[in-house]
Design an enzyme around this catalytic site. Sequence first.
Site, short mmCIF file in Angstrom:
data_model
loop_
_atom_site.label_atom_id
_atom_site.label_comp_id
_atom_site.label_asym_id
_atom_site.label_seq_id
_atom_site.Cartn_x
_atom_site.Cartn_y
_atom_site.Cartn_z
NE ARG A 122 1.37 7.55 -1.22
CZ ARG A 122 0.58 7.33 -0.17
NH1 ARG A 122 1.09 7.29 1.06
NH2 ARG A 122 -0.71 7.13 -0.33
CD GLU A 146 5.71 1.93 0.15
OE1 GLU A 146 4.56 1.46 0.10
OE2 GLU A 146 5.96 3.03 0.63
CG HIS A 182 2.86 2.39 3.09
ND1 HIS A 182 2.87 2.90 1.82
CD2 HIS A 182 1.95 3.16 3.77
CE1 HIS A 182 2.00 3.90 1.72
NE2 HIS A 182 1.43 4.08 2.91
#
Length: 330
Positions: free
Chosen positions: A246, A275, A294
């Site tokens: 993360r 993000e 991601h």
Amino acid sequence: MCVHEMEKPHILATKPGEYKGIPQIFAPLLEKHFTVVPYHEFEKNPNRWADKIQALIVFFSIPKISRDLLLSLPNLKAVISGGVGVDHLDIPLITSFGVKIANTPTIVDNATADMGMALLLASARKLIEGYKIAISPDMTKLTHCDLGHDVSGSTLGIIGMGRIGYKIAKRAQGFDMKILYHNRKQREAEDEKAVGATYCAKIEDLLRESDFVMLSVNLSPETHKLIGKRELSMMKPTATLVNVSRGLVVDQDALVEALQDGVIYAAALDVTYPEPLPRNHPLLRLKNILILPHMGTASYQTTRAMVERIIANTRLALEGSPLLDEVKPN
Ligand SMILES: O=C(O)[C@H](O)CO
């Protein structure tokens, strides 16, 4: 037996196909069992749907689940989250409403471990720079491509040796890497032997010795900004930081500084905070960074398996049966 549309339970989810939503190709899998209410439709007219919604699907941390949202859904039975990380869920809050929670661990391990190695290899061997040169009209630039670094024979330090970290170690073994790891708990001797990994009780030892530092920890209060200025300054100036966990495990301001000042050589990140990053974020202007939006679980097979597992957990929750992957408060 064919289930009539009217009989299908209602679930709330980000609109399939939207940014960070379940990909459109898998929407029919969900729609076979449920009436899917897209989250933005719900927000426009909550009263129309509130009583009907029985489950809430979270994909890539969206939607955020607040007390107000929970209060507005009197018949909610379950929150089912795709992926392994549950840092975006307030587990005590959600369960205090009598709502069950599940995630989809194990399903994502291989894809995430593959992505860890892909980032490591692509960064070390300068795949993006090479690709840009290969497609550039001026092929003479080929001679100006900076040299990469060998992966084979180098030292990999894995921080977080859970299921994903262990699978990364397995892969790294195939590259003849020396493998160090740091974890809350040392693994069994036979697990270590099987992948040739050596435990570092102190994270500092791992940071000092590794050519590549791989982050595969869960985000928790203990791992929040685990890698900051101090930790980065312990890494070799030739080392690369790879993050498939993360964004918040790394102090991003400290990382920008370390990359700008040559404290470390490079970073390869699948995750950031927020993000996506704002388009003017300094990380996006650095040359010694490889950054992805991601994508750790974003393969066809793994995403399909995640959706199928979400469906299985949701159906179990709605019929009041034990979930396959229930997440409980600590
Ligand atoms: O947690 C995970 O498995 C991935 O990051 C997808 O959310």
